[in-house]
Design a protein around this motif. Structure first.
Motif, PDB file in Angstrom:
ATOM      1  N   ARG A  59      39.738  45.473  33.243  1.00  0.00           N
ATOM      2  CA  ARG A  59      38.570  46.273  32.845  1.00  0.00           C
ATOM      3  C   ARG A  59      37.424  46.184  33.862  1.00  0.00           C
ATOM      4  N   THR A  60      37.440  45.147  34.688  1.00  0.00           N
ATOM      5  CA  THR A  60      36.386  44.966  35.686  1.00  0.00           C
ATOM      6  C   THR A  60      36.748  45.712  36.960  1.00  0.00           C
ATOM      7  N   GLU A  61      35.834  46.539  37.421  1.00  0.00           N
ATOM      8  CA  GLU A  61      36.058  47.249  38.679  1.00  0.00           C
ATOM      9  C   GLU A  61      36.006  46.242  39.820  1.00  0.00           C
ATOM     10  N   ALA A  62      36.952  46.347  40.738  1.00  0.00           N
ATOM     11  CA  ALA A  62      37.063  45.388  41.842  1.00  0.00           C
ATOM     12  C   ALA A  62      35.764  45.271  42.627  1.00  0.00           C
ATOM     13  N   ASN A  63      35.447  44.048  42.993  1.00  0.00           N
ATOM     14  CA  ASN A  63      34.314  43.717  43.864  1.00  0.00           C
ATOM     15  C   ASN A  63      32.960  44.118  43.292  1.00  0.00           C
ATOM     16  N   THR A  64      32.844  44.128  41.967  1.00  0.00           N
ATOM     17  CA  THR A  64      31.551  44.458  41.365  1.00  0.00           C
ATOM     18  C   THR A  64      30.946  43.289  40.613  1.00  0.00           C
ATOM     19  N   SER A  65      31.655  42.183  40.555  1.00  0.00           N
ATOM     20  CA  SER A  65      31.127  41.028  39.838  1.00  0.00           C
ATOM     21  C   SER A  65      30.704  39.967  40.854  1.00  0.00           C
ATOM     22  N   PHE A  66      30.229  38.867  40.341  1.00  0.00           N
ATOM     23  CA  PHE A  66      29.830  37.761  41.213  1.00  0.00           C
ATOM     24  C   PHE A  66      31.016  37.253  42.021  1.00  0.00           C
ATOM     25  N   TYR A  67      32.198  37.364  41.451  1.00  0.00           N
ATOM     26  CA  TYR A  67      33.411  36.929  42.118  1.00  0.00           C
ATOM     27  C   TYR A  67      34.003  38.113  42.862  1.00  0.00           C
ATOM     28  N   HIS A  74      42.173  49.975  40.218  1.00  0.00           N
ATOM     29  CA  HIS A  74      42.721  51.184  39.589  1.00  0.00           C
ATOM     30  C   HIS A  74      41.634  52.170  39.187  1.00  0.00           C
ATOM     31  N   HIS A  75      40.413  51.710  39.075  1.00  0.00           N
ATOM     32  CA  HIS A  75      39.299  52.594  38.724  1.00  0.00           C
ATOM     33  C   HIS A  75      39.097  53.674  39.793  1.00  0.00           C
ATOM     34  N   SER A  76      39.511  53.378  41.023  1.00  0.00           N
ATOM     35  CA  SER A  76      39.362  54.359  42.112  1.00  0.00           C
ATOM     36  C   SER A  76      40.274  55.567  41.922  1.00  0.00           C
ATOM     37  N   PHE A  82      46.687  63.610  42.062  1.00  0.00           N
ATOM     38  CA  PHE A  82      47.822  63.282  42.906  1.00  0.00           C
ATOM     39  C   PHE A  82      49.096  63.482  42.107  1.00  0.00           C
ATOM     40  N   ASP A  83      50.210  63.427  42.793  1.00  0.00           N
ATOM     41  CA  ASP A  83      51.511  63.484  42.159  1.00  0.00           C
ATOM     42  C   ASP A  83      51.634  62.330  41.159  1.00  0.00           C
ATOM     43  N   ARG A  84      52.204  62.602  39.987  1.00  0.00           N
ATOM     44  CA  ARG A  84      52.320  61.595  38.924  1.00  0.00           C
ATOM     45  C   ARG A  84      53.048  60.335  39.397  1.00  0.00           C
ATOM     46  N   ASP A  85      54.132  60.484  40.154  1.00  0.00           N
ATOM     47  CA  ASP A  85      54.881  59.321  40.640  1.00  0.00           C
ATOM     48  C   ASP A  85      54.032  58.471  41.576  1.00  0.00           C
ATOM     49  N   TYR A  86      53.245  59.137  42.429  1.00  0.00           N
ATOM     50  CA  TYR A  86      52.369  58.416  43.346  1.00  0.00           C
ATOM     51  C   TYR A  86      51.328  57.616  42.551  1.00  0.00           C
ATOM     52  N   VAL A  87      50.715  58.255  41.563  1.00  0.00           N
ATOM     53  CA  VAL A  87      49.683  57.589  40.758  1.00  0.00           C
ATOM     54  C   VAL A  87      50.277  56.376  40.044  1.00  0.00           C
ATOM     55  N   GLN A  88      51.465  56.533  39.465  1.00  0.00           N
ATOM     56  CA  GLN A  88      52.074  55.411  38.758  1.00  0.00           C
ATOM     57  C   GLN A  88      52.413  54.256  39.698  1.00  0.00           C
ATOM     58  N   SER A  89      52.916  54.574  40.886  1.00  0.00           N
ATOM     59  CA  SER A  89      53.240  53.493  41.824  1.00  0.00           C
ATOM     60  C   SER A  89      51.973  52.790  42.310  1.00  0.00           C
ATOM     61  N   GLU A  90      50.901  53.543  42.508  1.00  0.00           N
ATOM     62  CA  GLU A  90      49.632  52.938  42.921  1.00  0.00           C
ATOM     63  C   GLU A  90      49.038  52.084  41.799  1.00  0.00           C
ATOM     64  N   LEU A  91      49.089  52.582  40.570  1.00  0.00           N
ATOM     65  CA  LEU A  91      48.595  51.796  39.440  1.00  0.00           C
ATOM     66  C   LEU A  91      49.367  50.489  39.316  1.00  0.00           C
ATOM     67  N   GLU A  92      50.675  50.572  39.460  1.00  0.00           N
ATOM     68  CA  GLU A  92      51.512  49.382  39.377  1.00  0.00           C
ATOM     69  C   GLU A  92      51.131  48.383  40.473  1.00  0.00           C
ATOM     70  N   ARG A  93      50.971  48.862  41.695  1.00  0.00           N
ATOM     71  CA  ARG A  93      50.587  47.991  42.812  1.00  0.00           C
ATOM     72  C   ARG A  93      49.231  47.350  42.568  1.00  0.00           C
ATOM     73  N   MET A  94      48.274  48.155  42.134  1.00  0.00           N
ATOM     74  CA  MET A  94      46.919  47.648  41.922  1.00  0.00           C
ATOM     75  C   MET A  94      46.861  46.610  40.798  1.00  0.00           C
ATOM     76  N   VAL A  95      47.580  46.862  39.722  1.00  0.00           N
ATOM     77  CA  VAL A  95      47.595  45.908  38.609  1.00  0.00           C
ATOM     78  C   VAL A  95      48.266  44.606  39.039  1.00  0.00           C
ATOM     79  N   LYS A  96      49.380  44.703  39.749  1.00  0.00           N
ATOM     80  CA  LYS A  96      50.058  43.490  40.232  1.00  0.00           C
ATOM     81  C   LYS A  96      49.146  42.676  41.135  1.00  0.00           C
ATOM     82  N   GLU A  97      48.497  43.347  42.081  1.00  0.00           N
ATOM     83  CA  GLU A  97      47.596  42.645  43.003  1.00  0.00           C
ATOM     84  C   GLU A  97      46.476  41.944  42.247  1.00  0.00           C
TER      85      GLU A  97
END
Length: 140
Positions: A59-67, A74-76, A82-97
């Motif tokens: 729920r926290t947008e990356a690099n917006t907190s003290f940490y 994924h907020h970006s 974009f293509d649905r498959d691209y969005v899903q693969s990016e969401l998966e990557r971002m959540v894993k990271e």
């Protein structure tokens, strides 16, 4: 008389690392506040800690907190077309990271994304040092 330093003996003992204890306070995401029992914060650990940490991190947008090494990118993806498959693969990557930054989480798998209007529901499994759990997060 001063001691003869060259004849002093020191015992070397190994320092034992104490195990990391992962704790947090129970958070009610619908109410947007801590859960209180008898006027006190409710402390959680283990898988309950993991579930709260995961939802807070996503729920926290990356690099917006003290940490600066906390939160999800994924907020970006909001408002992009974009293509649905691209969005899903990016969401998966971002959540894993995001989630693998927590040393108690050892794996993230079995993603399923559902989009209903502006509501994105993310379902996935996490493997942790405390066991495995299925996670569902609703994000807008």
């Amino acid at each position: 008389m001063l001691p003869q330093i060259s004849k002093l003996e020191f015992r070397v003992t190994e320092l034992k690392e104490s195990p990391v204890v992962h704790k947090s306070f129970l958070w009610d995401f619908k109410m947007g506040d801590f859960v209180l029992r008898d006027g006190k914060l409710v402390e959680v650990e283990g898988l309950d800690y993991i579930k709260i940490w995961i939802e807070k991190a996503i729920r926290t947008e990356a690099n917006t907190s003290f940490y600066t090494n906390y939160g999800s990118e994924h907020h970006s993806m909001i408002g992009t077309v974009f293509d649905r498959d691209y969005v899903q693969s990016e969401l998966e990557r971002m959540v894993k990271e995001t989630l693998l930054k927590n040393e108690a989480i050892t794996g993230v798998s079995n993603f399923d994304f559902e989009l209903d209007g502006e509501l994105l529901t993310m379902n996935f499994d996490v493997s942790t040092i405390y066991g495995n759990a299925g996670v569902t997060i609703n994000a807008t």
